[in-house]
Design a protein around this motif. Structure first.
Motif, PDB file in Angstrom:
ATOM      1  N   LYS A 116       0.822  -1.208   0.000  1.00 39.16           N
ATOM      2  CA  LYS A 116       0.000   0.000   0.000  1.00 39.16           C
ATOM      3  C   LYS A 116       0.855   1.258   0.000  1.00 39.16           C
ATOM      4  N   GLY A 117       1.921   1.252   0.785  1.00 43.38           N
ATOM      5  CA  GLY A 117       2.799   2.410   0.883  1.00 43.38           C
ATOM      6  C   GLY A 117       3.949   2.394  -0.095  1.00 43.38           C
ATOM      7  N   GLY A 118       3.964   1.431  -1.016  1.00 43.33           N
ATOM      8  CA  GLY A 118       5.020   1.367  -2.012  1.00 43.33           C
ATOM      9  C   GLY A 118       6.400   1.119  -1.420  1.00 43.33           C
ATOM     10  N   TYR A 119       6.458   0.600  -0.190  1.00 44.98           N
ATOM     11  CA  TYR A 119       7.726   0.340   0.507  1.00 44.98           C
ATOM     12  C   TYR A 119       8.588   1.603   0.588  1.00 44.98           C
ATOM     13  N   LEU A 120       7.914   2.757   0.723  1.00 44.66           N
ATOM     14  CA  LEU A 120       8.643   4.026   0.759  1.00 44.66           C
ATOM     15  C   LEU A 120       9.627   4.081   1.927  1.00 44.66           C
ATOM     16  N   LYS A 121       9.181   3.644   3.095  1.00 45.75           N
ATOM     17  CA  LYS A 121      10.034   3.702   4.283  1.00 45.75           C
ATOM     18  C   LYS A 121      11.314   2.908   4.066  1.00 45.75           C
ATOM     19  N   GLU A 122      11.202   1.700   3.521  1.00 47.15           N
ATOM     20  CA  GLU A 122      12.372   0.869   3.291  1.00 47.15           C
ATOM     21  C   GLU A 122      13.296   1.481   2.237  1.00 47.15           C
ATOM     22  N   LYS A 123      12.714   2.065   1.200  1.00 47.83           N
ATOM     23  CA  LYS A 123      13.535   2.644   0.138  1.00 47.83           C
ATOM     24  C   LYS A 123      14.273   3.883   0.613  1.00 47.83           C
ATOM     25  N   LEU A 124      13.635   4.655   1.491  1.00 51.54           N
ATOM     26  CA  LEU A 124      14.323   5.816   2.050  1.00 51.54           C
ATOM     27  C   LEU A 124      15.445   5.386   2.984  1.00 51.54           C
ATOM     28  N   GLU A 125      15.260   4.268   3.671  1.00 51.84           N
ATOM     29  CA  GLU A 125      16.340   3.756   4.527  1.00 51.84           C
ATOM     30  C   GLU A 125      17.541   3.319   3.687  1.00 51.84           C
ATOM     31  N   ILE A 126      17.274   2.768   2.488  1.00 51.50           N
ATOM     32  CA  ILE A 126      18.358   2.376   1.588  1.00 51.50           C
ATOM     33  C   ILE A 126      19.088   3.608   1.065  1.00 51.50           C
ATOM     34  N   LEU A 127      18.338   4.668   0.780  1.00 57.87           N
ATOM     35  CA  LEU A 127      18.923   5.893   0.236  1.00 57.87           C
ATOM     36  C   LEU A 127      19.549   6.784   1.311  1.00 57.87           C
ATOM     37  N   GLU A 128      19.336   6.426   2.579  1.00 55.34           N
ATOM     38  CA  GLU A 128      19.751   7.291   3.681  1.00 55.34           C
ATOM     39  C   GLU A 128      21.236   7.653   3.613  1.00 55.34           C
ATOM     40  N   SER A 129      22.075   6.719   3.211  1.00 60.34           N
ATOM     41  CA  SER A 129      23.516   6.988   3.161  1.00 60.34           C
ATOM     42  C   SER A 129      23.868   8.002   2.081  1.00 60.34           C
ATOM     43  N   ASN A 130      22.994   8.171   1.085  1.00 60.07           N
ATOM     44  CA  ASN A 130      23.242   9.123   0.003  1.00 60.07           C
ATOM     45  C   ASN A 130      22.639  10.498   0.267  1.00 60.07           C
ATOM     46  N   VAL A 131      21.819  10.626   1.317  1.00 60.75           N
ATOM     47  CA  VAL A 131      21.161  11.897   1.616  1.00 60.75           C
ATOM     48  C   VAL A 131      22.040  12.706   2.568  1.00 60.75           C
ATOM     49  N   HIS A 132      22.411  13.906   2.157  1.00 60.73           N
ATOM     50  CA  HIS A 132      23.238  14.790   2.975  1.00 60.73           C
ATOM     51  C   HIS A 132      22.357  15.751   3.770  1.00 60.73           C
ATOM     52  N   PRO A 133      22.844  16.257   4.886  1.00 65.23           N
ATOM     53  CA  PRO A 133      22.023  17.153   5.725  1.00 65.23           C
ATOM     54  C   PRO A 133      21.540  18.406   4.996  1.00 65.23           C
ATOM     55  N   THR A 134      22.291  18.881   4.013  1.00 65.94           N
ATOM     56  CA  THR A 134      21.916  20.118   3.315  1.00 65.94           C
ATOM     57  C   THR A 134      21.082  19.860   2.056  1.00 65.94           C
ATOM     58  N   ASP A 135      20.764  18.612   1.770  1.00 63.79           N
ATOM     59  CA  ASP A 135      19.964  18.294   0.582  1.00 63.79           C
ATOM     60  C   ASP A 135      18.547  18.821   0.725  1.00 63.79           C
ATOM     61  N   VAL A 136      17.934  19.170  -0.410  1.00 65.77           N
ATOM     62  CA  VAL A 136      16.533  19.565  -0.430  1.00 65.77           C
ATOM     63  C   VAL A 136      15.783  18.641  -1.393  1.00 65.77           C
ATOM     64  N   PHE A 137      14.468  18.619  -1.265  1.00 64.94           N
ATOM     65  CA  PHE A 137      13.636  17.735  -2.078  1.00 64.94           C
ATOM     66  C   PHE A 137      12.640  18.580  -2.872  1.00 64.94           C
ATOM     67  N   TYR A 138      12.568  18.288  -4.159  1.00 68.29           N
ATOM     68  CA  TYR A 138      11.696  19.034  -5.068  1.00 68.29           C
ATOM     69  C   TYR A 138      10.688  18.071  -5.678  1.00 68.29           C
ATOM     70  N   HIS A 139       9.398  18.360  -5.510  1.00 64.34           N
ATOM     71  CA  HIS A 139       8.331  17.420  -5.854  1.00 64.34           C
ATOM     72  C   HIS A 139       7.464  17.935  -6.996  1.00 64.34           C
ATOM     73  N   ALA A 140       7.104  17.024  -7.880  1.00 62.68           N
ATOM     74  CA  ALA A 140       6.182  17.378  -8.962  1.00 62.68           C
ATOM     75  C   ALA A 140       4.767  17.567  -8.440  1.00 62.68           C
ATOM     76  N   THR A 141       4.381  16.773  -7.421  1.00 64.56           N
ATOM     77  CA  THR A 141       3.037  16.883  -6.848  1.00 64.56           C
ATOM     78  C   THR A 141       3.116  16.677  -5.333  1.00 64.56           C
ATOM     79  N   ALA A 142       2.041  17.085  -4.663  1.00 60.23           N
ATOM     80  CA  ALA A 142       1.960  16.874  -3.216  1.00 60.23           C
ATOM     81  C   ALA A 142       1.734  15.411  -2.872  1.00 60.23           C
ATOM     82  N   THR A 143       1.399  14.593  -3.874  1.00 53.83           N
ATOM     83  CA  THR A 143       1.230  13.155  -3.642  1.00 53.83           C
ATOM     84  C   THR A 143       2.494  12.540  -3.063  1.00 53.83           C
ATOM     85  N   SER A 144       3.623  13.037  -3.502  1.00 53.92           N
ATOM     86  CA  SER A 144       4.894  12.556  -2.949  1.00 53.92           C
ATOM     87  C   SER A 144       5.394  13.448  -1.820  1.00 53.92           C
TER      88      SER A 144
END
Length: 494
Positions: free
Chosen positions: A372-400
């Motif tokens: 149901k959640g598209g395994y978002l939590k798990e995928k963000l945990e995998i990407l966690e090592s690549n996310v830096h404290p100063t990174d920002v996120f830009y979204h096409a829609t509020a769905t994400s």
């Protein structure tokens, strides 16, 4: 043995006898509890849940005023705000009402089956089927109103049968404040109550009037949302039998994005449930073994909301009314009605129910509510090592944006500065959640995560802009939802 010891012995003795005598209920309930608690916390928050979470972070009265711009009434968000202020603002805290309501569905279903004198083995199999059905598990783990709505509908049915008018009024009033599809269910309950107890028409009239008065503070808001063309816009699905058939399949098995879903759910389960139920219904109708008012209530419980919602969709020229969540209340009712019908036929009833239970069990081997959640939590945990404290996120829609911001609250999130089609987050919600809409070019960060929801309803201009943005970005993964567009994740390093 002391007096206290004797009392304790008697208590455990009676409890053991009760469990032994009612094992047909406790065993399915235990299965249901196990399946609903499995991955209960790990299940990723998806957009609909995130919308509830962000709404409940607002003060109460501003929250209710904001919800008045939407179609659904505010009961769910009010309850969520109350319960998470006592418990926890973690995913499990937002889902606890749904979990309890889902178990309540089994409890009240057993009560209905006992009222109709369905034999124990059929009751056991019907409750086991309800415990295993993926959609029932889905509702139990979703921070949305549908499990509660389904429970209120069944409980209102019990009150209608037992002539408990105050309880019927309470369930009807709460139902109307739960979901925009609830009027169809309330109308069904009042018809059932009148058919079973026509001599009490005056009291039922008062229940109906009382229910309308209870809902009067919201009725004009609800009417305004409908008259404002809430279901209009691009890509409005057609209201037809094909759409109805497809949406009915979701009442039992949620799409797991595989061929198995089509083979089992569409051609197997629905055929057995609908065709076999209709065949048995004709047999019971011809036998005249019971008074018509005795079984007609169960027939209306399971079928009438679907018929009335479908007719409304056809008259309103909108297939948006015919969605699986609008039909949620009828899911358990269909299983109950099937159990009642099969109780009248001793030859094939256990074989059919056994087949349905086996198919449900096999389906659970290839499906999990965590999809149901598209395994978002798990995928963000995998990407966690690549996310830096100063990174920002830009979204096409509020769905994400909403679910990403729930998990990555320490980062800045921005929304594409475009006008979105009907069905996406309305401007008043965007303002209340303080969503910042700016062009990507104005973001000064060196690393920007671009979150691109490839929704077919987005305009070509939005897709063109996002296509330009991701051209020089690195693809990092994707989130696949059964009920929403795939979300692609890119990393732009300047």
């Amino acid at each position: 043995m002391s007096f206290a010891d004797k009392k304790a012995f008697q208590f455990f003795k009676h409890m053991w006898i009760s469990i032994a005598q009612n094992g047909y209920f406790w065993f399915p309930l235990t299965i249901a509890l196990f399946l609903r608690l499995r991955d209960f916390e790990q299940n990723s928050v998806w957009y609909d849940e995130a919308l509830t979470i962000f709404l409940t972070r607002l003060p109460l009265f501003p929250m209710v005023r904001l919800i008045s711009h939407e179609l659904n009434p505010p009961l769910w968000e009010i309850l969520e705000k109350l319960i998470t202020s006592i418990l926890s603002q973690q995913p499990w805290g937002y889902r606890i009402i749904s979990l309890v309501s889902s178990l309540g569905i089994l409890w009240v279903s057993n009560k209905i089956l006992m009222f109709y004198r369905v034999q124990k083995d059929i009751r056991f199999m019907a409750l086991t089927l309800l415990a295993l059905l993926p959609y029932q598990i889905w509702m139990a783990q979703d921070a949305r109103v549908y499990a509660l709505m389904s429970y209120l509908y069944l409980q209102g049915f019990v009150f209608a049968l037992e002539r408990k008018h105050w309880g019927l009024w309470a369930c009807s009033g709460l139902l109307l404040y739960s979901n925009s599809a609830a009027p169809f269910y309330v109308f069904t309950l009042l018809i059932i109550a009148f058919i079973n107890h026509p001599e009490e028409w005056k009291k039922l009239f008062y229940v109906g009037v009382g229910t309308i008065i209870t809902f009067s503070p919201w009725v004009f808001t609800w009417g305004k949302a409908l008259s404002g063309g809430f279901f209009s816009g691009i890509n409005v699905p057609e209201a037809n039998f094909e759409r109805l058939f497809f949406q009915l399949s979701y009442l039992f098995w949620i799409d797991n994005m595989s061929l198995l879903n089509f083979v089992l759910s569409m051609s197997g389960f629905i055929f057995i449930i609908l065709v076999f139920s209709f065949f048995l219904f004709l047999q019971v109708f011809q036998r005249k073994q019971f008074p018509r008012s005795y079984w007609i209530g169960l027939f209306l419980l399971s079928i009438f909301p679907i018929i009335s919602i479908t007719l409304a969709g056809i008259l309103y020229h909108s297939g948006h009314l015919m969605v699986y969540r609008a039909f949620s209340g009828a899911s358990a009712g269909m299983v109950i009605f099937l159990a009642f019908l099969m109780n009248q036929f001793s030859r094939y009833n256990k074989i059919i129910f056994g087949l349905l239970i086996t198919m449900s069990f096999l389906y659970l081997l290839s499906w999990s509510p965590t999809q149901k959640g598209g395994y978002l939590k798990e995928k963000l945990e995998i990407l966690e090592s690549n996310v830096h404290p100063t990174d920002v996120f830009y979204h096409a829609t509020a769905t994400s944006l909403l679910p990403f911001q729930f998990y990555l609250k320490e980062h800045s999130h921005y929304l594409l500065n475009e006008t979105f089609p009907p069905g996406f987050m309305i401007p008043s919600f965007q303002e209340a959640f303080n969503l910042q809409k700016i062009p990507l070019e104005e973001i000064q960060a060196r690393r920007v995560w671009i979150i691109y929801s490839r929704d077919a309803q987005l305009s070509s201009r939005i897709h063109e802009r996002m296509g330009v943005y991701i051209r020089s970005a690195r693809w990092m993964g994707k989130v696949e939802y059964p009920q929403a567009a795939t979300i692609e994740i890119y990393l732009l390093e300047r």
